[in-house]
Design a protein around this motif. Structure first.
Motif, PDB file in Angstrom:
ATOM      1  N   GLN A 182       0.872  -1.168   0.000  1.00 11.49           N
ATOM      2  CA  GLN A 182       0.000   0.000   0.000  1.00 11.49           C
ATOM      3  C   GLN A 182       0.905   1.211   0.000  1.00 11.49           C
ATOM      4  N   GLY A 183       0.729   2.065  -0.982  1.00 17.14           N
ATOM      5  CA  GLY A 183       1.594   3.233  -1.084  1.00 17.14           C
ATOM      6  C   GLY A 183       3.042   2.806  -1.225  1.00 17.14           C
ATOM      7  N   ARG A 184       3.889   3.311  -0.345  1.00 20.48           N
ATOM      8  CA  ARG A 184       5.323   2.987  -0.385  1.00 20.48           C
ATOM      9  C   ARG A 184       5.674   1.745   0.418  1.00 20.48           C
ATOM     10  N   TYR A 185       4.726   1.178   1.134  1.00 24.70           N
ATOM     11  CA  TYR A 185       5.031   0.111   2.085  1.00 24.70           C
ATOM     12  C   TYR A 185       4.687  -1.278   1.560  1.00 24.70           C
ATOM     13  N   TRP A 186       5.547  -2.232   1.909  1.00 19.29           N
ATOM     14  CA  TRP A 186       5.420  -3.626   1.481  1.00 19.29           C
ATOM     15  C   TRP A 186       5.392  -4.528   2.702  1.00 19.29           C
ATOM     16  N   ALA A 187       4.595  -5.596   2.612  1.00 16.69           N
ATOM     17  CA  ALA A 187       4.492  -6.568   3.701  1.00 16.69           C
ATOM     18  C   ALA A 187       4.294  -7.953   3.110  1.00 16.69           C
ATOM     19  N   ILE A 188       4.536  -8.949   3.935  1.00 20.94           N
ATOM     20  CA  ILE A 188       4.296 -10.330   3.535  1.00 20.94           C
ATOM     21  C   ILE A 188       2.799 -10.507   3.287  1.00 20.94           C
ATOM     22  N   ALA A 189       2.443 -11.333   2.345  1.00 17.57           N
ATOM     23  CA  ALA A 189       1.037 -11.577   2.035  1.00 17.57           C
ATOM     24  C   ALA A 189       0.399 -12.403   3.139  1.00 17.57           C
ATOM     25  N   ASP A 190      -0.896 -12.303   3.201  1.00 16.37           N
ATOM     26  CA  ASP A 190      -1.615 -13.234   4.047  1.00 16.37           C
ATOM     27  C   ASP A 190      -2.488 -14.051   3.113  1.00 16.37           C
ATOM     28  N   GLY A 191      -2.935 -15.155   3.552  1.00 20.94           N
ATOM     29  CA  GLY A 191      -3.824 -15.931   2.725  1.00 20.94           C
ATOM     30  C   GLY A 191      -3.296 -17.298   2.352  1.00 20.94           C
ATOM     31  N   GLU A 192      -4.102 -17.961   1.556  1.00 21.75           N
ATOM     32  CA  GLU A 192      -3.868 -19.357   1.201  1.00 21.75           C
ATOM     33  C   GLU A 192      -2.577 -19.590   0.413  1.00 21.75           C
ATOM     34  N   ARG A 193      -2.269 -18.718  -0.508  1.00 18.53           N
ATOM     35  CA  ARG A 193      -1.081 -18.918  -1.353  1.00 18.53           C
ATOM     36  C   ARG A 193       0.201 -18.869  -0.530  1.00 18.53           C
ATOM     37  N   LEU A 194       0.293 -17.903   0.376  1.00 21.48           N
ATOM     38  CA  LEU A 194       1.474 -17.799   1.217  1.00 21.48           C
ATOM     39  C   LEU A 194       1.568 -18.993   2.166  1.00 21.48           C
ATOM     40  N   ALA A 195       0.453 -19.437   2.693  1.00 22.10           N
ATOM     41  CA  ALA A 195       0.457 -20.610   3.574  1.00 22.10           C
ATOM     42  C   ALA A 195       0.975 -21.832   2.823  1.00 22.10           C
ATOM     43  N   SER A 196       0.572 -21.974   1.581  1.00 22.77           N
ATOM     44  CA  SER A 196       1.043 -23.087   0.764  1.00 22.77           C
ATOM     45  C   SER A 196       2.552 -23.004   0.566  1.00 22.77           C
ATOM     46  N   TYR A 197       3.049 -21.825   0.249  1.00 29.03           N
ATOM     47  CA  TYR A 197       4.487 -21.630   0.077  1.00 29.03           C
ATOM     48  C   TYR A 197       5.232 -21.951   1.373  1.00 29.03           C
ATOM     49  N   ALA A 198       4.755 -21.434   2.493  1.00 28.21           N
ATOM     50  CA  ALA A 198       5.423 -21.656   3.780  1.00 28.21           C
ATOM     51  C   ALA A 198       5.441 -23.132   4.145  1.00 28.21           C
ATOM     52  N   ALA A 199       4.353 -23.833   3.895  1.00 26.64           N
ATOM     53  CA  ALA A 199       4.296 -25.264   4.206  1.00 26.64           C
ATOM     54  C   ALA A 199       5.302 -26.033   3.362  1.00 26.64           C
ATOM     55  N   GLN A 200       5.424 -25.677   2.103  1.00 28.13           N
ATOM     56  CA  GLN A 200       6.381 -26.346   1.228  1.00 28.13           C
ATOM     57  C   GLN A 200       7.807 -26.067   1.668  1.00 28.13           C
ATOM     58  N   GLN A 201       8.087 -24.838   2.092  1.00 25.06           N
ATOM     59  CA  GLN A 201       9.420 -24.503   2.575  1.00 25.06           C
ATOM     60  C   GLN A 201       9.738 -25.299   3.839  1.00 25.06           C
ATOM     61  N   ALA A 202       8.786 -25.374   4.751  1.00 20.92           N
ATOM     62  CA  ALA A 202       9.000 -26.089   6.007  1.00 20.92           C
ATOM     63  C   ALA A 202       9.246 -27.567   5.758  1.00 20.92           C
ATOM     64  N   ALA A 203       8.627 -28.102   4.730  1.00 20.19           N
ATOM     65  CA  ALA A 203       8.786 -29.513   4.397  1.00 20.19           C
ATOM     66  C   ALA A 203      10.061 -29.766   3.598  1.00 20.19           C
ATOM     67  N   GLY A 204      10.759 -28.694   3.246  1.00 18.58           N
ATOM     68  CA  GLY A 204      11.980 -28.849   2.458  1.00 18.58           C
ATOM     69  C   GLY A 204      11.685 -29.248   1.028  1.00 18.58           C
ATOM     70  N   SER A 205      10.493 -28.935   0.564  1.00 21.08           N
ATOM     71  CA  SER A 205      10.066 -29.337  -0.767  1.00 21.08           C
ATOM     72  C   SER A 205      10.708 -28.484  -1.841  1.00 21.08           C
ATOM     73  N   GLU A 206      11.045 -29.113  -2.942  1.00 17.36           N
ATOM     74  CA  GLU A 206      11.536 -28.394  -4.104  1.00 17.36           C
ATOM     75  C   GLU A 206      10.384 -27.901  -4.972  1.00 17.36           C
ATOM     76  N   SER A 207       9.155 -28.187  -4.565  1.00 15.92           N
ATOM     77  CA  SER A 207       8.015 -27.815  -5.399  1.00 15.92           C
ATOM     78  C   SER A 207       7.764 -26.321  -5.420  1.00 15.92           C
ATOM     79  N   THR A 208       8.447 -25.535  -4.597  1.00 17.27           N
ATOM     80  CA  THR A 208       8.303 -24.086  -4.684  1.00 17.27           C
ATOM     81  C   THR A 208       8.919 -23.561  -5.966  1.00 17.27           C
TER      82      THR A 208
END
Length: 107
Positions: free
Chosen positions: A71-97
């Motif tokens: 928003q405007g000049r500021y950036w933040a991590i997303a919330d929602g389903e897509r980010l949760a999917s990415y985080a779960a894959q990272q935690a699992a050490g998956s190469e699917s990211t």
């Protein structure tokens, strides 16, 4: 790292490498670690040591995949389903990211 010529000629132009050590991964990690705050591009540059000219490009590509928001000049991590999917894959050490869901890589 070189890529195959058929990938060069026929591959997607917007591939994004989210492996550890890459600029997108560094930005995501920084924003996720500070998920209660939003930052300017300059603040992200100073915190991550990513070249100032690269931060905006990285953020835009991450925003295209809905992994960050701004928003405007500021950036933040997303919330929602897509980010949760990415985080779960990272935690699992998956190469699917790095698959087609997030953009192809050279593997």
């Amino acid at each position: 790292m070189p890529i195959r010529i058929d990938r060069f000629e026929n591959g997607p132009e917007d591939a994004l490498d989210l492996k550890a050590g890459t600029q997108p991964h560094t930005v995501l990690t920084f924003l996720a670690t500070n998920d209660e705050q939003a930052f300017t591009q300059t603040e992200i540059h100073e915190a991550t040591d990513i070249p100032r000219g690269s931060v905006g490009v990285v953020l835009s590509r991450l925003e295209d995949r809905r992994l960050v928001r701004h928003q405007g000049r500021y950036w933040a991590i997303a919330d929602g389903e897509r980010l949760a999917s990415y985080a779960a894959q990272q935690a699992a050490g998956s190469e699917s990211t790095t698959d087609d869901y997030y953009g192809e890589t050279d593997e």
